[in-house]
Design an enzyme around this catalytic site. Structure first.
Site, PDB file in Angstrom:
ATOM      1  N   LYS A  53      65.254  36.955  65.987  1.00 36.31           N
ATOM      2  CA  LYS A  53      65.918  37.558  64.818  1.00 36.31           C
ATOM      3  C   LYS A  53      67.424  37.660  65.044  1.00 36.31           C
ATOM      4  O   LYS A  53      68.217  37.329  64.166  1.00 36.31           O
ATOM      5  CB  LYS A  53      65.313  38.948  64.537  1.00 36.31           C
ATOM      6  N   GLN A  97      60.908  47.182  65.054  1.00 31.63           N
ATOM      7  CA  GLN A  97      59.999  46.134  65.526  1.00 31.63           C
ATOM      8  C   GLN A  97      58.621  46.758  65.818  1.00 31.63           C
ATOM      9  O   GLN A  97      58.514  47.696  66.598  1.00 31.63           O
ATOM     10  CB  GLN A  97      60.575  45.469  66.786  1.00 31.63           C
ATOM     11  N   ASP A 120      62.738  44.930  55.887  1.00 34.57           N
ATOM     12  CA  ASP A 120      61.381  44.419  56.139  1.00 34.57           C
ATOM     13  C   ASP A 120      60.456  44.703  54.950  1.00 34.57           C
ATOM     14  O   ASP A 120      59.367  44.155  54.867  1.00 34.57           O
ATOM     15  CB  ASP A 120      60.788  45.096  57.391  1.00 34.57           C
TER      16      ASP A 120
END
Ligand code: NAP
Length: 284
Positions: A53, A97, A120
């Site tokens: 990422k 995460q 997200d």
């Protein structure tokens, strides 16, 4: 019929070019899109995902910062850091995460992220917005699938879509997003009886179960579009999806490979969502 293989790297490159142009336009106004990544613990796979990422962000000109915490860190400490980042105007996107260590209440931690910075798309506000068709940040993996379909000019309206897998991060949002595009959607899961009687009806079959070889040619309609989201490591080390690629390829009209299909799109859509967030935070 032999399917056209959809090249996820090529589609991802095109989306990243679009992002790069938007980043350059933001730079003329003194804005650099910023992504904060929260990582807790020492999960080896998470480290690889986070490295991918941050690399993708750097390639497009975003500033990404990783905030790492020991697995034993109290949830309240991580939440306090998220609240600080919520208030930081140089941070436009925040992601945690997953998975978090077992003692964390993941829903609570994700809920601490400002819905304006939830790139997200896992915050309950954004999930609810998705249900109502007013999506702010579509979750990255299903968003990547949608972009691939658009890129290939594959129509969705009025099509029979079958989604195999009903998780909160892939299957359910995928189904909602395609329903929003006027597809007729069916969701299957591990307790679905006779999976094949559903998959055979699909004009577009999206598979996200995490089961190698789950979908074999007899389960696929001739000419169907087959999108394989699954990522499975076989005992011999090979990486495969959920679809018998070679078999189904002889029957489908389009198919995505694993690796090189949906995977590159997921990271790219995170970059895309972060750039959109920066644009929203910095209107002309
Ligand atoms: P997950 O949370 O484990 O969910 C799997 C879903 O598949 C569940 O809804 C489960 O049903 C269903 N399922 C399991 N076995 C099945 C079977 N035999 N028949 C029908 N449905 C079945 O997994 P996930 O996070 O959604 O991920 C799914 C796969 O996609 C994994 O391989 C993951 O590595 C991959 N993935 C790839 C990307 C990418 O960028 N390419 C991103 C995210 C995930 P129940 O709900 O009934 O348990």
């Amino acid at each position: 019929m032999v399917a056209k293989i959809i090249d996820g790297h090529a589609v991802a490159r095109q989306v990243r070019e679009e992002c790069r142009a938007q980043v350059q336009a933001l730079a003329t106004r003194g804005v650099v899109p910023g992504l904060a990544v929260i990582m807790v613990g020492d999960n080896a796979a998470s480290k690889v995902y986070v490295a991918n990422k941050t690399k993708a962000c750097a390639e497009v000109g975003l500033k990404s910062t990783v905030y790492s915490f020991d697995a034993e860190t109290p949830g309240s400490v991580v939440e306090a850091e998220i609240l600080r980042l919520n208030a930081d105007p140089t941070v436009h996107g925040i992601l945690v995460q997953l998975p978090l260590p077992a003692h964390f209440d993941a829903r609570r931690v994700l809920g601490a992220i400002s819905s304006d910075k939830d790139v997200d798309g896992f915050h309950l506000y954004n999930v609810g917005a998705l249900v109502q068709g007013e999506t702010v940040f579509p979750p990255c993996t299903p968003y990547g699938v949608q972009k691939m379909l658009e890129h290939e000019g594959i129509p969705v309206e009025g099509q029979n879509v079958v989604v195999v897998g009903a998780s909160n991060i892939v299957g359910k949002p995928m189904a909602l997003m395609l329903m929003q595009k006027d597809a007729t959607v069916c969701i299957c899961h591990a307790k679905t009886r006779d999976l094949a009687q559903f998959t055979i009806l699909a004009d577009i079959l999206v598979v996200a179960a995490g089961r190698p070889n789950l979908i074999v040619p007899q389960m696929v309609r001739t000419g169907a579009v087959v999108i394989d989201v699954g990522i499975n490591r076989l005992p011999d080390g090979r990486l495969v999806g959920d679809v018998d690629f070679e078999g189904v390829r002889q029957k489908a009209s389009y198919i995505t490979p694993v690796p090189g299909g949906v995977g590159p799109m997921t990271v790219t859509m995170l970059v895309y969502n972060t750039v959109q967030a920066a644009q929203r935070h910095s209107p002309l």
